[in-house]
Design a protein around this motif. Structure first.
Motif, PDB file in Angstrom:
ATOM      1  N   HIS A 286       0.827  -1.205   0.000  1.00  0.00           N
ATOM      2  CA  HIS A 286       0.000   0.000   0.000  1.00  0.00           C
ATOM      3  C   HIS A 286       0.864   1.258   0.000  1.00  0.00           C
ATOM      4  O   HIS A 286       0.561   2.230  -0.711  1.00  0.00           O
ATOM      5  CB  HIS A 286      -0.920   0.006   1.222  1.00  0.00           C
ATOM      6  CG  HIS A 286      -2.127  -0.877   1.086  1.00  0.00           C
ATOM      7  ND1 HIS A 286      -2.653  -1.242  -0.139  1.00  0.00           N
ATOM      8  CD2 HIS A 286      -2.936  -1.447   2.031  1.00  0.00           C
ATOM      9  CE1 HIS A 286      -3.719  -1.994   0.052  1.00  0.00           C
ATOM     10  NE2 HIS A 286      -3.912  -2.142   1.343  1.00  0.00           N
ATOM     11  N   PHE A 287       1.926   1.257   0.784  1.00  0.00           N
ATOM     12  CA  PHE A 287       2.758   2.458   0.847  1.00  0.00           C
ATOM     13  C   PHE A 287       3.462   2.731  -0.479  1.00  0.00           C
ATOM     14  O   PHE A 287       3.797   3.891  -0.770  1.00  0.00           O
ATOM     15  CB  PHE A 287       3.776   2.336   1.990  1.00  0.00           C
ATOM     16  CG  PHE A 287       3.228   2.774   3.320  1.00  0.00           C
ATOM     17  CD1 PHE A 287       3.025   4.114   3.599  1.00  0.00           C
ATOM     18  CD2 PHE A 287       2.886   1.834   4.287  1.00  0.00           C
ATOM     19  CE1 PHE A 287       2.501   4.527   4.811  1.00  0.00           C
ATOM     20  CE2 PHE A 287       2.363   2.236   5.505  1.00  0.00           C
ATOM     21  CZ  PHE A 287       2.164   3.578   5.773  1.00  0.00           C
ATOM     22  N   ARG A 288       3.666   1.695  -1.281  1.00  0.00           N
ATOM     23  CA  ARG A 288       4.308   1.924  -2.580  1.00  0.00           C
ATOM     24  C   ARG A 288       3.373   2.614  -3.576  1.00  0.00           C
ATOM     25  O   ARG A 288       3.816   3.003  -4.667  1.00  0.00           O
ATOM     26  CB  ARG A 288       4.825   0.608  -3.153  1.00  0.00           C
ATOM     27  CG  ARG A 288       6.036   0.109  -2.408  1.00  0.00           C
ATOM     28  CD  ARG A 288       6.666  -1.129  -2.991  1.00  0.00           C
ATOM     29  NE  ARG A 288       7.442  -1.782  -1.940  1.00  0.00           N
ATOM     30  CZ  ARG A 288       7.092  -2.897  -1.331  1.00  0.00           C
ATOM     31  NH1 ARG A 288       5.983  -3.536  -1.700  1.00  0.00           N
ATOM     32  NH2 ARG A 288       7.823  -3.390  -0.366  1.00  0.00           N
ATOM     33  N   LEU A 289       2.129   2.778  -3.217  1.00  0.00           N
ATOM     34  CA  LEU A 289       1.214   3.553  -4.049  1.00  0.00           C
ATOM     35  C   LEU A 289       1.431   5.053  -3.867  1.00  0.00           C
ATOM     36  O   LEU A 289       0.921   5.858  -4.651  1.00  0.00           O
ATOM     37  CB  LEU A 289      -0.239   3.198  -3.709  1.00  0.00           C
ATOM     38  CG  LEU A 289      -0.643   1.738  -3.961  1.00  0.00           C
ATOM     39  CD1 LEU A 289      -2.043   1.484  -3.416  1.00  0.00           C
ATOM     40  CD2 LEU A 289      -0.570   1.395  -5.444  1.00  0.00           C
TER      41      LEU A 289
ATOM     42  N   ARG B 200     -10.536   0.254  -8.554  1.00  0.00           N
ATOM     43  CA  ARG B 200     -11.078   1.070  -9.638  1.00  0.00           C
ATOM     44  C   ARG B 200     -10.336   2.388  -9.819  1.00  0.00           C
ATOM     45  O   ARG B 200     -10.024   2.791 -10.951  1.00  0.00           O
ATOM     46  CB  ARG B 200     -12.563   1.362  -9.369  1.00  0.00           C
ATOM     47  CG  ARG B 200     -13.204   2.244 -10.466  1.00  0.00           C
ATOM     48  CD  ARG B 200     -14.543   2.775 -10.017  1.00  0.00           C
ATOM     49  NE  ARG B 200     -15.504   1.702  -9.820  1.00  0.00           N
ATOM     50  CZ  ARG B 200     -16.647   1.860  -9.142  1.00  0.00           C
ATOM     51  NH1 ARG B 200     -16.927   3.021  -8.572  1.00  0.00           N
ATOM     52  NH2 ARG B 200     -17.478   0.854  -9.011  1.00  0.00           N
ATOM     53  N   HIS B 201     -10.039   3.074  -8.715  1.00  0.00           N
ATOM     54  CA  HIS B 201      -9.536   4.440  -8.812  1.00  0.00           C
ATOM     55  C   HIS B 201      -8.030   4.572  -8.620  1.00  0.00           C
ATOM     56  O   HIS B 201      -7.451   5.585  -8.997  1.00  0.00           O
ATOM     57  CB  HIS B 201     -10.250   5.326  -7.783  1.00  0.00           C
ATOM     58  CG  HIS B 201     -11.709   5.481  -8.026  1.00  0.00           C
ATOM     59  ND1 HIS B 201     -12.223   6.237  -9.053  1.00  0.00           N
ATOM     60  CD2 HIS B 201     -12.778   4.937  -7.372  1.00  0.00           C
ATOM     61  CE1 HIS B 201     -13.552   6.180  -9.028  1.00  0.00           C
ATOM     62  NE2 HIS B 201     -13.917   5.397  -8.028  1.00  0.00           N
ATOM     63  N   VAL B 202      -7.394   3.575  -8.016  1.00  0.00           N
ATOM     64  CA  VAL B 202      -5.957   3.687  -7.733  1.00  0.00           C
ATOM     65  C   VAL B 202      -5.144   2.676  -8.535  1.00  0.00           C
ATOM     66  O   VAL B 202      -4.167   3.032  -9.195  1.00  0.00           O
ATOM     67  CB  VAL B 202      -5.684   3.497  -6.220  1.00  0.00           C
ATOM     68  CG1 VAL B 202      -4.187   3.575  -5.942  1.00  0.00           C
ATOM     69  CG2 VAL B 202      -6.442   4.540  -5.405  1.00  0.00           C
ATOM     70  N   LEU B 203      -5.547   1.407  -8.499  1.00  0.00           N
ATOM     71  CA  LEU B 203      -4.735   0.353  -9.097  1.00  0.00           C
ATOM     72  C   LEU B 203      -4.967   0.199 -10.598  1.00  0.00           C
ATOM     73  O   LEU B 203      -4.005   0.128 -11.373  1.00  0.00           O
ATOM     74  CB  LEU B 203      -5.005  -0.969  -8.376  1.00  0.00           C
ATOM     75  CG  LEU B 203      -4.616  -0.976  -6.901  1.00  0.00           C
ATOM     76  CD1 LEU B 203      -5.182  -2.199  -6.192  1.00  0.00           C
ATOM     77  CD2 LEU B 203      -3.100  -0.938  -6.748  1.00  0.00           C
ATOM     78  N   ALA B 204      -6.215   0.118 -11.029  1.00  0.00           N
ATOM     79  CA  ALA B 204      -6.500  -0.097 -12.450  1.00  0.00           C
ATOM     80  C   ALA B 204      -5.886   0.979 -13.346  1.00  0.00           C
ATOM     81  O   ALA B 204      -5.319   0.647 -14.398  1.00  0.00           O
ATOM     82  CB  ALA B 204      -8.010  -0.196 -12.679  1.00  0.00           C
ATOM     83  N   PRO B 205      -5.937   2.273 -12.982  1.00  0.00           N
ATOM     84  CA  PRO B 205      -5.289   3.283 -13.834  1.00  0.00           C
ATOM     85  C   PRO B 205      -3.787   3.093 -13.970  1.00  0.00           C
ATOM     86  O   PRO B 205      -3.179   3.602 -14.918  1.00  0.00           O
ATOM     87  CB  PRO B 205      -5.616   4.599 -13.109  1.00  0.00           C
ATOM     88  CG  PRO B 205      -6.865   4.326 -12.353  1.00  0.00           C
ATOM     89  CD  PRO B 205      -6.730   2.897 -11.905  1.00  0.00           C
ATOM     90  N   ARG B 206      -3.181   2.345 -13.048  1.00  0.00           N
ATOM     91  CA  ARG B 206      -1.744   2.067 -13.117  1.00  0.00           C
ATOM     92  C   ARG B 206      -1.459   0.702 -13.743  1.00  0.00           C
ATOM     93  O   ARG B 206      -0.319   0.259 -13.769  1.00  0.00           O
ATOM     94  CB  ARG B 206      -1.126   2.112 -11.713  1.00  0.00           C
ATOM     95  CG  ARG B 206      -1.412   3.387 -10.945  1.00  0.00           C
ATOM     96  CD  ARG B 206      -0.772   3.351  -9.583  1.00  0.00           C
ATOM     97  NE  ARG B 206      -1.236   4.470  -8.750  1.00  0.00           N
ATOM     98  CZ  ARG B 206      -0.578   4.987  -7.738  1.00  0.00           C
ATOM     99  NH1 ARG B 206       0.598   4.489  -7.404  1.00  0.00           N
ATOM    100  NH2 ARG B 206      -1.064   5.975  -7.027  1.00  0.00           N
ATOM    101  N   GLY B 207      -2.515   0.043 -14.209  1.00  0.00           N
ATOM    102  CA  GLY B 207      -2.355  -1.277 -14.785  1.00  0.00           C
ATOM    103  C   GLY B 207      -2.107  -2.359 -13.754  1.00  0.00           C
ATOM    104  O   GLY B 207      -1.513  -3.394 -14.073  1.00  0.00           O
ATOM    105  N   LEU B 208      -2.585  -2.141 -12.535  1.00  0.00           N
ATOM    106  CA  LEU B 208      -2.365  -3.082 -11.440  1.00  0.00           C
ATOM    107  C   LEU B 208      -3.686  -3.649 -10.941  1.00  0.00           C
ATOM    108  O   LEU B 208      -4.757  -3.086 -11.198  1.00  0.00           O
ATOM    109  CB  LEU B 208      -1.655  -2.387 -10.263  1.00  0.00           C
ATOM    110  CG  LEU B 208      -0.302  -1.738 -10.555  1.00  0.00           C
ATOM    111  CD1 LEU B 208       0.164  -0.928  -9.347  1.00  0.00           C
ATOM    112  CD2 LEU B 208       0.731  -2.789 -10.925  1.00  0.00           C
ATOM    113  N   GLY B 209      -3.602  -4.765 -10.232  1.00  0.00           N
ATOM    114  CA  GLY B 209      -4.750  -5.334  -9.543  1.00  0.00           C
ATOM    115  C   GLY B 209      -4.498  -5.338  -8.054  1.00  0.00           C
ATOM    116  O   GLY B 209      -3.423  -4.945  -7.585  1.00  0.00           O
TER     117      GLY B 209
END
Length: 246
Positions: free
Chosen positions: A97-100, A221-230
């Protein structure tokens, strides 16, 4: 350039034969990396483990450089974390989480929440349910810090602060029982421990699962998907162990 501060270890990775790159979360300087020379030595390796709080001095010729850390132990939690599956998965999830967050971007509230979560997880009377509830609250705080705030304090339709039992999956706002009844199949359940009026009773497995469903939806939806992550795999592992019946 030089500064000194306490930091909580998030992760380490090998650098060459003897050194490591240390990733820590600090109060004033956020998530910060630095090289620890000889970090793989027998003396330093146990100190530089995820969950430990260290006294750090960072030096570099220029602020933009990776720089070097000198580290001394303050609070050593790593052995206890590694001995408990829930705490171990929780530490891995918190690190992910902190790496976000942007590197070197201060988030003092999240730093304080990390310290509280780790200390609570390892206290003698700690319960898995309490650690899991704390993780849900942490994910809500993380969303807020990343600009995706949830509003669980008042009904999105009527403004009332009473009988809030749903969350809109579109807006992330609470919905009261009366206003949400016609649409309940399209709304998420709002667990008692996240309601504005609060609930002192320990959350049960169903409420915790509902809390993780809310934060998971908005993180993905708002944090991971825009970065291509799950969602991180260790998140489900943490939920599975934290919600397991003793």
């Amino acid at each position: 350039m030089e500064w000194s501060e306490h930091g909580i270890v998030l992760s380490t990775r090998r650098h060459g034969e003897a050194d490591i790159i240390l990733e820590v979360m600090t109060e004033a300087r956020g998530r910060h990396l630095g090289l620890v020379k000889g970090g793989r030595s027998r003396r330093q390796r146990p100190i530089l483990q995820p969950g430990n709080t260290l006294s750090l001095t960072w030096r570099a010729r220029l602020d933009a450089h990776l720089g070097n850390f000198r580290a001394e132990p303050i609070i050593e939690r790593a052995a206890a974390i590694m001995a408990d599956r829930t705490a171990s998965y929780g530490m891995q999830l918190l690190s992910a989480h902190f790496r976000l967050l942007p590197e070197r971007d201060p988030h003092p509230a999240l730093h304080a929440a990390l310290r509280t979560l780790l200390d609570g997880a390892l206290s003698a009377d700690a319960a898995r349910a309490g650690f899991a509830a704390g993780m849900v609250h942490f994910e809500i705080m993380l969303l807020e810090e990343l600009g995706v705030g949830l509003d669980l304090t008042a009904c999105a339709a009527t403004g009332t602060t009473e009988q809030l039992v749903y969350v809109s999956p579109k807006s992330g706002r609470a919905v009261s029982e009366g206003a949400g009844a016609p649409y309940r199949d399209r709304l998420l359940p709002l667990p008692a421990f996240l309601r504005a009026e609060g609930d002192e009773a320990p959350p049960d497995e169903e409420d915790l699962a509902a809390g993780f469903a809310i934060t998971g939806l908005f993180l993905e939806r708002h944090v991971l998907a825009p970065r291509g992550l799950g969602l991180p795999e260790m998140r489900q592992a943490f939920i599975r162990t934290a919600l397991a019946r003793p």
